[in-house]
Design an enzyme around this catalytic site. Structure first.
Site, mmCIF file in Angstrom:
data_model
loop_
_atom_site.group_PDB
_atom_site.id
_atom_site.type_symbol
_atom_site.label_atom_id
_atom_site.label_comp_id
_atom_site.label_asym_id
_atom_site.label_seq_id
_atom_site.Cartn_x
_atom_site.Cartn_y
_atom_site.Cartn_z
ATOM 1 N N ARG A 185 38.622 46.759 44.952
ATOM 2 C CA ARG A 185 38.877 45.791 43.882
ATOM 3 C C ARG A 185 39.824 46.362 42.835
ATOM 4 O O ARG A 185 40.712 45.661 42.334
ATOM 5 C CB ARG A 185 37.556 45.356 43.231
ATOM 6 N N LYS A 237 40.245 42.483 36.955
ATOM 7 C CA LYS A 237 39.345 43.212 36.066
ATOM 8 C C LYS A 237 40.212 44.020 35.101
ATOM 9 O O LYS A 237 40.405 45.228 35.262
ATOM 10 C CB LYS A 237 38.378 44.087 36.867
ATOM 11 N N GLU A 287 30.817 31.902 34.278
ATOM 12 C CA GLU A 287 30.004 33.120 34.364
ATOM 13 C C GLU A 287 29.550 33.486 32.952
ATOM 14 O O GLU A 287 29.922 32.820 31.987
ATOM 15 C CB GLU A 287 30.809 34.270 34.989
HETATM 16 N N1 PXG Z 1 31.952 39.027 35.451
HETATM 17 C C1 PXG Z 1 32.625 39.761 34.542
HETATM 18 C C2 PXG Z 1 33.585 39.103 33.634
HETATM 19 C C3 PXG Z 1 32.408 41.151 34.468
HETATM 20 O O1 PXG Z 1 33.081 41.878 33.565
HETATM 21 C C4 PXG Z 1 30.809 40.952 36.290
HETATM 22 C C5 PXG Z 1 31.067 39.594 36.307
HETATM 23 C C6 PXG Z 1 29.894 41.541 37.319
HETATM 24 O O2 PXG Z 1 30.663 42.192 38.324
HETATM 25 P P1 PXG Z 1 30.112 43.411 39.177
HETATM 26 O O3 PXG Z 1 31.217 43.764 40.094
HETATM 27 O O4 PXG Z 1 29.759 44.494 38.216
HETATM 28 O O5 PXG Z 1 28.928 42.914 39.908
HETATM 29 C C7 PXG Z 1 31.461 41.766 35.334
HETATM 30 C C8 PXG Z 1 31.141 43.221 35.244
HETATM 31 C C9 PXG Z 1 28.792 45.741 30.801
HETATM 32 C C10 PXG Z 1 30.143 45.496 31.385
HETATM 33 O O6 PXG Z 1 28.724 46.305 29.696
HETATM 34 C C11 PXG Z 1 30.309 44.906 32.653
HETATM 35 C C12 PXG Z 1 31.594 44.628 33.134
HETATM 36 C C13 PXG Z 1 32.654 44.956 32.333
HETATM 37 C C14 PXG Z 1 32.492 45.529 31.101
HETATM 38 C C15 PXG Z 1 31.233 45.819 30.617
HETATM 39 O O7 PXG Z 1 27.775 45.387 31.424
HETATM 40 N N2 PXG Z 1 31.911 44.023 34.345
#
Ligand code: PXG
Length: 302
Positions: free
Chosen positions: A54, A153, A186
């Site tokens: 990713r 991301k 989301e």
């Molecule tokens: N949506 C968004 C916008 C995200 O930033 C997820 C979904 C979940 O994705 P994953 O691949 O982790 O299952 C994210 C996750 C935090 C944090 O503090 C999490 C993310 C980015 C910055 C901070 O929990 N990404």
């Protein structure tokens, strides 16, 4: 004094207090960069291959050339874990456009900055009940797929941050964002699932979501349990009448939603399917084959 954590920056390991990037770095000046949030459970980096894939997809989409091969990047992540002698950890891998001048033009940035932080973090998954959170539907809309889409991301999290501030001010734990069409997308940093009459739904790519690695794993887990997840547009009405709603993400793992904008979801406690998935997912993350082993002795036994 305790030994300081070691941070990977551009091929070197430096102590946390000395781990700095330039004020001319475009990651800081313009949010011009990409990242991954990754987790390790019991000496294995959970779905590391998916995170690396990713990251490179994010890089390609913003035309950022990562100065390491995928293999080298994987090794850098594992080495950061080893240097800090970690087994259960949260890993932040960041690649910025690098140091440039005050103009926005990325072509003046000579080489990307790569850094990796790994900190100890214990799981909240386990035999207990899932955590239950209160959400609000945000007045901020998720950036559209033809705007600064969260499919990338990227280091641009202002959309999520504004929604989070609004939710906190209203006494909620976090926000659910609608997309520009009015469909559910989301939460600020997690993907969302709904359960209605035993069926499971989650918003599709059209809603400008991040293609979450936890989301993908939960969809497969549901399928293994004989539940097909429908990836499709979800309306605010469907959210309001859902029997169960839960959120998934690397850092949050899996949490139940008890209230949305003041109204209870189902009974207000974690529903039966949410609890089942929580228990099953707790087992999934501990399986060594779900990740990449950090320490050699364990690599040999896999
Ligand atoms: N949506 C968004 C916008 C995200 O930033 C997820 C979904 C979940 O994705 P994953 O691949 O982790 O299952 C994210 C996750 C935090 C944090 O503090 C999490 C993310 C980015 C910055 C901070 O929990 N990404």
């Amino acid at each position: 004094m305790d030994k300081e954590p070691l941070i990977y920056i551009d091929g070197k390991f430096v102590e946390k207090s000395k781990a700095v990037v330039s004020v001319f770095d475009h990651g800081l000046l313009y949010g011009d960069g990409i990242f991954e949030g990754i987790r390790a459970y019991n000496g294995s980096v959970f779905r590391l291959v998916d995170h690396i894939d990713r990251l490179y997809d994010s890089a390609k989409s913003v035309r950022l050339k990562i100065p390491l091969t995928k293999h080298e990047m994987t090794e850098a992540v594992l080495e950061t874990m080893r240097k800090n002698q970690l087994r259960d950890a949260y890993i932040r891998l960041v690649v910025t456009r690098g140091t440039g001048d005050l103009g926005v033009d990325p072509s003046l940035c000579k080489s990307p900055t790569v850094f990796i932080i790994a900190e100890p973090m214990a799981t909240i998954l386990g035999p207990r009940e899932p955590k239950v959170v209160k959400m609000m539907v945000s007045s901020y809309r998720r950036d559209a797929v033809d705007a600064t889409s969260h499919e990338v991301k990227s280091l641009n999290y202002m959309n999520s941050i504004l929604a989070k501030i609004e939710a906190s001010s209203a006494g909620a734990d976090d926000a659910i964002l609608l997309d520009h069409r009015g469909f559910v997308s989301e939460a600020s940093v997690t993907n969302i699932f709904l359960v209605k009459d035993g069926r499971v739904f989650t918003p599709s790519s059209a809603a400008g979501i991040l293609h979450g690695i936890t989301r993908e794993r939960i969809i497969r887990l549901c399928s293994d349990l004989g539940l097909e997840v429908e990836e499709r547009d979800v309306t605010p009405f469907e959210l309001a009448v859902a029997d169960e709603v839960f959120l998934v993400g690397t850092k949050s793992e899996l949490v139940a939603v008890g209230k949305i904008s003041g109204a209870s979801v189902g009974t207000g406690a974690a529903g039966p399917l949410t609890r089942r998935l929580y228990q099953e997912f707790s087992k999934v993350v501990q399986r060594p084959e779900e990740g990449t082993p950090v320490y050699e002795a364990e690599a040999e036994t896999v």
